[in-house]
Design a protein around this motif. Structure first.
Motif: not given
Ligand code: BJ8
Length: 430
Positions: A144, A148, A315, A342
């Motif tokens: 994503t 990560k 979501r 999502i």
């Molecule tokens: S910088 S780790 S806080 S995006 S769980 S919103 S990835 S659909 S956590 Fe994150 Fe920012 Fe990256 Fe940190 Fe999308 Fe998956 Fe939902 Fe997610």
């Protein structure tokens, strides 16, 4: 915790001393933030119990499931389809990532300016504090955000059990095709690890279980539209957080029970705060357990949080999988389609999220939107601009905050959120 689980934790390789410290902090925070709330629904008793046993009874259950041949699968993202895990008779667990622990260890591997969630998932593992990660047979990560996907490489070096799936960054036809292939890849991997094939009856049953959970959470969400709000934002957030850990069938039954109680509250006009209390919609990065900071500040400042446009929130349950599929192939198509609804900020463009914020503001009768981004979470920090523009266009006050898991900015956030609540009150009377 009522029972002594030290032998179990030690067997999992946890650092007992550090873990005792974590449990003590968690218990104090829960006491101060949750148990001090007035007028809570009786149905929250179950969720209080789940939290008190989050590293206890639930781990006992999971280890028993393992002995019974079930595969334990850890995840960090909504994009990992829970249906597929259940379809191989597995257990899906959202891994620990919501507290500032193990930061020193994590910073030996990561730069300082990485978001708190990423630092925490590595920190929990490195500090020996997450019994879920130790119990997992497989961890499914995703591409994503950049932080990560790179951190999963490190997590795999350490645990040797990470699979990374490619989440497209656009919802184009190519993106959809790619994602459908990745869903197949997850299904194949789960079959390989569990030794159980995904059959049509299993996939149907699993899909039903997950959709029932979503429906219960949707019902809870819709009850928050009433004024007075029958449940606090803190309690609703907690339920959403627990949805990633608990046995899904039991969890759904408990949410339904709670919603029945909330229905009664609504009928009798009983709320968690007086009618007319300023109503806030939270929008942004996910809030993993025990990240309760912004809700606690907002509700301690005379507002009530009525919704979360977040992965730990709307979501997670807003859309369902179309049921009634007649082959595994068709089921996987429908599951893949559903997950692409999502609206994570990792997608571009991401107009659907703006629409979601607009719709939620309207249906939940929110008076103001607080955009919450974890520091260094580029996708949400940047997308805040568009959310602000959309929200203000509707005439709804907007506040943008960036924070992490520490308490250092508590006072500063409190001042800003209190001023925001005052602004809402003035706007109402003007
Ligand atoms: S910088 S780790 S806080 S995006 S769980 S919103 S990835 S659909 S956590 Fe994150 Fe920012 Fe990256 Fe940190 Fe999308 Fe998956 Fe939902 Fe997610």
């Amino acid at each position: 915790m009522a029972n002594d689980y030290r032998e179990m934790w030690s067997g999992l390789g946890l650092n007992l001393e550090a873990h005792d410290g974590l449990m003590a902090v968690l218990s104090d925070a829960y006491q101060n933030i949750y148990l001090s709330q007035q007028n809570r629904p009786a149905g929250m008793g179950y969720f209080d119990f789940v939290i008190s046993e989050v590293h206890g009874q639930r781990i006992v259950e999971i280890l028993k499931d393992k002995i019974d041949g079930k595969t334990i699968v850890g995840t960090f993202c909504l994009y990992v389809p829970e249906e597929l895990i259940l379809a191989v008779d597995g257990v899906a667990i959202g891994l620990c990532a919501g507290a500032e622990v193990g930061s020193d260890e994590a910073e030996k591997y990561l730069p300082r300016n990485v978001c708190a969630l990423i630092k925490a998932f590595l920190g929990f593992k490195l500090a020996g504090l997450c019994p879920y990660v130790e119990s997992s047979d497989l961890i499914i990560g995703e591409t994503t955000c950049d932080g990560k996907k790179k951190a999963y490489e490190i997590l795999d070096d350490i645990t040797h059990k990470v699979m990374v799936v490619e989440v497209p960054h656009t919802k184009s036809e190519e993106g959809k095709r790619l994602w459908r292939k990745e869903v197949q890849k997850i299904a194949d991997k789960l079959t390989e690890v569990s030794g159980k094939a995904i059959t049509l009856p299993r996939l149907r049953e699993a899909s039903k279980v997950v959709d029932e959970k979503r429906k219960a959470l949707k019902r809870l969400s819709s009850l928050r539209a009433y004024d007075p709000a029958p449940i606090s934002g803190l309690d609703a957030l907690l339920i959403n957080q627990v949805s990633f850990y608990d046995n899904p069938v039991r969890f759904t039954a408990k949410v339904i029970e709670l919603c029945d109680e909330l229905d009664q509250r609504v009928k009798s006009g009983k709320g968690i705060a007086p009618k007319g209390t300023p109503r806030i919609l939270l929008s942004g990065s996910p809030m993993a357990i025990p990240n309760w900071k912004v809700h606690a500040i907002a509700e301690g400042s005379g507002a009530v949080v009525v919704g979360e446009e977040s992965c730990v929130g709307e979501r997670n349950f807003a859309t369902l999988v179309e049921q009634g599929f007649s082959s595994v192939e068709e089921g996987l198509d429908l599951i893949a389609d559903r997950y692409l609804t999502i609206n994570c900020a990792c997608f571009t463009p991401n107009e659907g999220r703006l629409q979601d914020v607009t719709n939620m503001t309207r249906t939940l009768h929110a008076d103001g939107v607080i955009h919450y981004a974890l520091q260094f979470c580029t996708p949400y920090m940047v997308e805040a601009y568009k959310v602000k523009k959309t929200t203000e266009k509707q005439g709804t006050p907007f506040l943008r905050i960036e924070t992490d898991y520490s308490m250092e900015d508590f006072g500063q956030l409190k001042t800003r959120i209190e001023a925001f609540v005052e602004l809402i009150k003035e706007k109402r009377t003007s």
